[in-house]
Design a protein around this motif. Structure first.
Motif, PDB file in Angstrom:
ATOM      1  N   ASP A  65       0.813  -1.208   0.000  1.00 13.69           N
ATOM      2  CA  ASP A  65       0.000   0.000   0.000  1.00 13.69           C
ATOM      3  C   ASP A  65       0.852   1.266   0.000  1.00 13.69           C
ATOM      4  O   ASP A  65       0.466   2.300  -0.557  1.00 13.69           O
ATOM      5  CB  ASP A  65      -0.929   0.013   1.212  1.00 13.69           C
ATOM      6  CG  ASP A  65      -2.140  -0.892   0.993  1.00 13.69           C
ATOM      7  OD1 ASP A  65      -2.272  -1.429  -0.122  1.00 13.69           O
ATOM      8  OD2 ASP A  65      -2.934  -1.066   1.935  1.00 13.69           O
ATOM      9  N   LYS A  83       3.606   1.511  -1.553  1.00 17.19           N
ATOM     10  CA  LYS A  83       4.393   1.444  -2.796  1.00 17.19           C
ATOM     11  C   LYS A  83       5.846   1.024  -2.562  1.00 17.19           C
ATOM     12  O   LYS A  83       6.716   1.257  -3.407  1.00 17.19           O
ATOM     13  CB  LYS A  83       4.376   2.798  -3.538  1.00 17.19           C
ATOM     14  CG  LYS A  83       2.974   3.357  -3.805  1.00 17.19           C
ATOM     15  CD  LYS A  83       2.154   2.454  -4.697  1.00 17.19           C
ATOM     16  CE  LYS A  83       0.782   3.044  -4.990  1.00 17.19           C
ATOM     17  NZ  LYS A  83      -0.070   2.149  -5.799  1.00 17.19           N
ATOM     18  N   TYR A 138       7.507  -1.699  -3.052  1.00 18.22           N
ATOM     19  CA  TYR A 138       7.285  -2.990  -3.695  1.00 18.22           C
ATOM     20  C   TYR A 138       8.375  -4.022  -3.389  1.00 18.22           C
ATOM     21  O   TYR A 138       8.085  -5.206  -3.229  1.00 18.22           O
ATOM     22  CB  TYR A 138       7.153  -2.805  -5.210  1.00 18.22           C
ATOM     23  CG  TYR A 138       5.902  -2.068  -5.616  1.00 18.22           C
ATOM     24  CD1 TYR A 138       4.689  -2.312  -4.978  1.00 18.22           C
ATOM     25  CD2 TYR A 138       5.927  -1.117  -6.631  1.00 18.22           C
ATOM     26  CE1 TYR A 138       3.531  -1.633  -5.334  1.00 18.22           C
ATOM     27  CE2 TYR A 138       4.772  -0.432  -7.004  1.00 18.22           C
ATOM     28  CZ  TYR A 138       3.582  -0.698  -6.350  1.00 18.22           C
ATOM     29  OH  TYR A 138       2.440  -0.036  -6.714  1.00 18.22           O
ATOM     30  N   THR A 159      -0.734  -8.721  -8.057  1.00 20.78           N
ATOM     31  CA  THR A 159      -1.241  -7.347  -8.012  1.00 20.78           C
ATOM     32  C   THR A 159      -0.103  -6.337  -8.195  1.00 20.78           C
ATOM     33  O   THR A 159      -0.235  -5.363  -8.947  1.00 20.78           O
ATOM     34  CB  THR A 159      -1.960  -7.094  -6.671  1.00 20.78           C
ATOM     35  OG1 THR A 159      -3.003  -8.074  -6.506  1.00 20.78           O
ATOM     36  CG2 THR A 159      -2.557  -5.700  -6.632  1.00 20.78           C
ATOM     37  N   ILE A 160       1.021  -6.580  -7.521  1.00 20.79           N
ATOM     38  CA  ILE A 160       2.183  -5.695  -7.676  1.00 20.79           C
ATOM     39  C   ILE A 160       2.718  -5.756  -9.103  1.00 20.79           C
ATOM     40  O   ILE A 160       3.041  -4.732  -9.716  1.00 20.79           O
ATOM     41  CB  ILE A 160       3.284  -6.082  -6.669  1.00 20.79           C
ATOM     42  CG1 ILE A 160       2.814  -5.801  -5.238  1.00 20.79           C
ATOM     43  CG2 ILE A 160       4.571  -5.331  -6.952  1.00 20.79           C
ATOM     44  CD1 ILE A 160       3.801  -6.229  -4.174  1.00 20.79           C
ATOM     45  N   GLU A 191       0.680  -3.713 -11.540  1.00 22.40           N
ATOM     46  CA  GLU A 191       0.977  -2.281 -11.426  1.00 22.40           C
ATOM     47  C   GLU A 191       2.319  -1.934 -12.069  1.00 22.40           C
ATOM     48  O   GLU A 191       2.528  -0.810 -12.517  1.00 22.40           O
ATOM     49  CB  GLU A 191       0.969  -1.875  -9.955  1.00 22.40           C
ATOM     50  CG  GLU A 191      -0.414  -1.935  -9.313  1.00 22.40           C
ATOM     51  CD  GLU A 191      -0.427  -1.379  -7.900  1.00 22.40           C
ATOM     52  OE1 GLU A 191       0.550  -0.688  -7.543  1.00 22.40           O
ATOM     53  OE2 GLU A 191      -1.397  -1.616  -7.165  1.00 22.40           O
ATOM     54  N   GLN A 192       3.221  -2.906 -12.120  1.00 25.25           N
ATOM     55  CA  GLN A 192       4.527  -2.696 -12.756  1.00 25.25           C
ATOM     56  C   GLN A 192       4.518  -3.073 -14.239  1.00 25.25           C
ATOM     57  O   GLN A 192       5.563  -3.095 -14.878  1.00 25.25           O
ATOM     58  CB  GLN A 192       5.597  -3.514 -12.029  1.00 25.25           C
ATOM     59  CG  GLN A 192       5.842  -3.059 -10.600  1.00 25.25           C
ATOM     60  CD  GLN A 192       6.839  -3.954  -9.885  1.00 25.25           C
ATOM     61  OE1 GLN A 192       7.017  -5.124 -10.234  1.00 25.25           O
ATOM     62  NE2 GLN A 192       7.504  -3.408  -8.878  1.00 25.25           N
ATOM     63  N   ASN A 193       3.316  -3.417 -14.777  1.00 22.62           N
ATOM     64  CA  ASN A 193       3.144  -3.810 -16.190  1.00 22.62           C
ATOM     65  C   ASN A 193       3.934  -5.061 -16.563  1.00 22.62           C
ATOM     66  O   ASN A 193       4.328  -5.245 -17.710  1.00 22.62           O
ATOM     67  CB  ASN A 193       3.537  -2.653 -17.121  1.00 22.62           C
ATOM     68  CG  ASN A 193       2.557  -1.496 -17.035  1.00 22.62           C
ATOM     69  OD1 ASN A 193       1.346  -1.697 -16.900  1.00 22.62           O
ATOM     70  ND2 ASN A 193       3.074  -0.270 -17.088  1.00 22.62           N
ATOM     71  N   HIS A 212       3.003  -8.197 -17.167  1.00 20.73           N
ATOM     72  CA  HIS A 212       1.771  -8.959 -17.349  1.00 20.73           C
ATOM     73  C   HIS A 212       2.001 -10.462 -17.454  1.00 20.73           C
ATOM     74  O   HIS A 212       1.187 -11.253 -16.959  1.00 20.73           O
ATOM     75  CB  HIS A 212       1.045  -8.453 -18.607  1.00 20.73           C
ATOM     76  CG  HIS A 212       0.622  -7.023 -18.501  1.00 20.73           C
ATOM     77  ND1 HIS A 212       0.587  -6.156 -19.575  1.00 20.73           N
ATOM     78  CD2 HIS A 212       0.246  -6.265 -17.423  1.00 20.73           C
ATOM     79  CE1 HIS A 212       0.180  -4.963 -19.180  1.00 20.73           C
ATOM     80  NE2 HIS A 212      -0.024  -4.994 -17.879  1.00 20.73           N
ATOM     81  N   ARG A 221      -8.423  -9.458 -10.236  1.00 19.44           N
ATOM     82  CA  ARG A 221      -7.081  -9.093 -10.700  1.00 19.44           C
ATOM     83  C   ARG A 221      -6.901  -9.407 -12.191  1.00 19.44           C
ATOM     84  O   ARG A 221      -6.222  -8.671 -12.917  1.00 19.44           O
ATOM     85  CB  ARG A 221      -6.017  -9.833  -9.883  1.00 19.44           C
ATOM     86  CG  ARG A 221      -6.032  -9.532  -8.399  1.00 19.44           C
ATOM     87  CD  ARG A 221      -5.888  -8.045  -8.095  1.00 19.44           C
ATOM     88  NE  ARG A 221      -5.761  -7.797  -6.682  1.00 19.44           N
ATOM     89  CZ  ARG A 221      -6.752  -7.659  -5.831  1.00 19.44           C
ATOM     90  NH1 ARG A 221      -8.006  -7.715  -6.263  1.00 19.44           N
ATOM     91  NH2 ARG A 221      -6.532  -7.450  -4.553  1.00 19.44           N
ATOM     92  N   LEU A 270      -8.223  -6.524 -14.174  1.00 19.69           N
ATOM     93  CA  LEU A 270      -7.244  -5.437 -14.271  1.00 19.69           C
ATOM     94  C   LEU A 270      -6.178  -5.736 -15.320  1.00 19.69           C
ATOM     95  O   LEU A 270      -5.811  -4.874 -16.127  1.00 19.69           O
ATOM     96  CB  LEU A 270      -6.568  -5.237 -12.903  1.00 19.69           C
ATOM     97  CG  LEU A 270      -7.347  -4.469 -11.833  1.00 19.69           C
ATOM     98  CD1 LEU A 270      -6.584  -4.517 -10.514  1.00 19.69           C
ATOM     99  CD2 LEU A 270      -7.562  -3.029 -12.257  1.00 19.69           C
ATOM    100  N   ASN A 323      -5.553  -3.649 -18.881  1.00 21.57           N
ATOM    101  CA  ASN A 323      -4.257  -3.050 -19.238  1.00 21.57           C
ATOM    102  C   ASN A 323      -3.789  -3.497 -20.615  1.00 21.57           C
ATOM    103  O   ASN A 323      -3.124  -2.753 -21.332  1.00 21.57           O
ATOM    104  CB  ASN A 323      -3.205  -3.405 -18.194  1.00 21.57           C
ATOM    105  CG  ASN A 323      -3.415  -2.667 -16.891  1.00 21.57           C
ATOM    106  OD1 ASN A 323      -4.237  -1.754 -16.811  1.00 21.57           O
ATOM    107  ND2 ASN A 323      -2.691  -3.058 -15.846  1.00 21.57           N
TER     108      ASN A 323
END
Length: 556
Positions: A118, A120, A122, A154-155, A158-160, A162, A191, A194, A198
């Motif tokens: 939360d 950031k 990571y 999930t992390i 957010e860091q792309n 995939h 998730r 998401l 993306n």
């Protein structure tokens, strides 16, 4: 200090041996030293315990259970109070370790990772997640492992990242499906929505968000349902279903306000602003945008204050951990000293016995090894003697074979010479009989001449002689031909007879020519061999025989 104590004990031992009345003094001093070290160790342990309990000194009720501490920490995290959440979770984790409750350690480790995620942080979050995975795996808690996989994914989303995120989510979905863990499956579908949004894969995103909403309704998960409704609104907006998108987004906004879910409320305002812009409703878009900015500023200031508080707490925690580490090192040193003190006397007592035993065993092994080595040397010496004897026998056998060949060659040469002499005598008799006038005698004379001429032909005899000579003088003819290519067969015959050290008369008799003709042939041979006037033919042939010439050149 240890050496000094050893010396003191050594001196006391001498006194106790020489003066039996002072043994009680020896025992008393030993007891006093023992009690001093115990008191020092206890004081050190008490100091370490006080420092470890520093974060919990504000708790008056010492009977609070570890599970309640974990629950308090988790609730602080839900409320966004990361400082207090981390404090309670660290206390809970330490107590779980002390009670050997490894499941509790794993759970608190996972929750600590959620706090870092939360904020950031990571790298810190992934480190805690991986620790939790190892602990859950050892405890065979597969659902907890899968839940941690979802948090890692999930992390990564957010860091792309995939591809990595999809791999974690597929593994987690497989585990939760086998155990029919609905909450975990619903979270994974959320998730996956998401992830596919993306990647702009709207059909897959639509499938996963509907699954997440269905499962969240089944288990009554308000947090997950609210988040999924907002994601559904976003998916519908991207697909062009604006009315349905607006309906779901407003439901998500209402649920966020009712349950005080600020992050979901902020996401609702942002999506509604984008939707109203597409629907060409600028006034409502501006209204939602203003609400978004106002809430974002509030959350931003609150978040910043939480981050500052967290950093202050983190620095204090690091300082505390440093103090604990130093004390633990000192405590470890005290333990080593204490252990050394109590074991040194025993070690000194048995060291002499061990050394003597080792020395005796080593001596026995060395003696045994020397005996074996001596037997090996004797065996090798015996084999060497046998080898030498065999070589001598072989050498003697070769010498005997060479001597036999030389005798054969000499005998053959002598027979050769005798044969030619007999044939010459027969030829002379035939010459006298040739003077007889009788017709029959003439006929007989012709037959005798023919017989003499046939027997005088020595080609075959020379071939046999050559074979015997080559067996005795290996490579002699080949060396001559290699050095002097212009030598003819008759020259080789003369060289062979000269090498046998025969004189001119014996050589001429064997060849069936006169001594004068042989001298002429020897003269011509000297020219072909390119000898100087002082050099003897036999000396040259002996030196040529001794020359070492490779077989590939000699017999090419």
């Amino acid at each position: 200090m240890i050496l000094l104590l050893h010396y003191s004990f050594y001196r006391l031992n001498l006194i106790s041996v020489s003066l039996p009345n002072l043994r009680k003094i020896h025992l008393t001093i030993y007891t006093i030293l023992f009690m001093c070290f115990l008191q020092s160790i206890n004081a050190q342990n008490q100091k370490l315990t006080n420092l470890e309990n520093e974060p919990t000194q504000y708790y008056k009720n010492n009977t609070i259970s570890v599970d309640i501490l974990s629950s308090i920490g988790y609730q602080y995290w839900v409320q966004g109070n990361y400082k207090e959440a981390l404090r309670y979770l660290l206390i809970s984790k330490k107590k779980h370790k002390k009670n050997n409750n490894y499941k509790g350690v794993a759970s608190t480790t996972l929750h600590i990772g959620l706090i870092y995620a939360d904020l950031k942080e990571y790298n810190e979050a992934l480190r805690e997640y991986n620790k939790a995975i190892h602990l859950f795996t050892d405890l065979k808690l597969t659902n907890d492992v899968a839940t941690t996989f979802t948090k890692i994914a999930t992390i990564l989303i957010e860091q792309n990242k995939h591809i990595e995120a999809l791999e974690y989510l597929n593994n987690a979905l497989e585990i939760h499906t086998k155990s029919n863990f609905t909450y975990g499956i619903a979270e994974i579908h959320n998730r996956l929505t998401l992830l596919h949004l993306n990647k702009n894969n709207l059909d897959k995103a639509s499938y996963h968000i509907h699954e997440s909403i269905r499962l969240s309704k089944e288990i009554g998960d308000t947090y997950g349902l609210t988040s999924s409704m907002i994601l559904l609104g976003k998916t519908l907006r991207l697909k062009g279903n604006l009315k349905e998108a607006e309906h779901n987004l407003k439901m998500g906004l209402q649920s966020s306000k009712e349950n005080n879910l600020k992050k979901q409320e902020l996401a609702s305002y942002q999506e509604l602003k984008k939707l109203k812009t597409i629907m060409n409703q600028p006034e409502q878009a501006l209204l939602f945008y203003n609400n978004y900015v106002k809430l974002k500023d509030t959350l931003f200031n609150y978040k910043k204050s939480k981050e500052i508080a967290f950093l202050e707490f983190k620095n204090k925690l690091e300082q505390t951990n440093t103090k604990i580490s130093i004390l633990e090192q000192e405590h470890g040193k005290k333990k080593i000293i204490n252990y050394t003190l109590f074991t040194s006397i025993l070690l000194i007592s048995i060291s002499a016995y061990i050394i003597l035993s080792v020395y005796r065993k080593r001596s026995e092994k060395e003696i045994e090894f020397a005996i074996k080595e001596q037997d090996i040397l004797k065996s090798q010496n015996s084999l060497a003697q046998k080898f030498i004897q065999n070589e001598k026998l072989k050498q003697k056998e070769l010498e005997e074979q060479l001597e036999f060949k030389n005798k054969q060659l000499t005998s053959y040469t002598f027979n050769f010479q005798q044969k030619n002499e007999i044939i010459n005598k027969i030829q002379n008799i035939v010459k006298h009989l040739d003077q007889v006038s009788s017709l029959e005698e003439k006929k007989l004379i012709q037959e005798l001449k023919k017989l003499a001429e046939e027997n005088l032909s020595i080609d075959k005899n020379w071939e046999n002689f050559r074979n015997y000579f080559e067996e005795a003088k290996i490579g002699f003819h080949a060396k001559l031909k290699l050095k002097h290519e212009n030598l003819k067969a008759n020259d080789l015959k003369i060289c062979s007879l000269i090498r046998l050290n025969l004189n001119i008369k014996e050589t001429a008799s064997i060849l069936g020519i006169s001594p004068g003709s042989l001298k002429t042939a020897r003269y011509r041979l000297r020219k072909k061999l390119e000898l100087n006037p002082k050099q003897e033919i036999i000396d040259y042939l002996i030196s040529l025989e001794k020359e070492m010439i490779p077989d590939d050149k000699l017999y090419k």
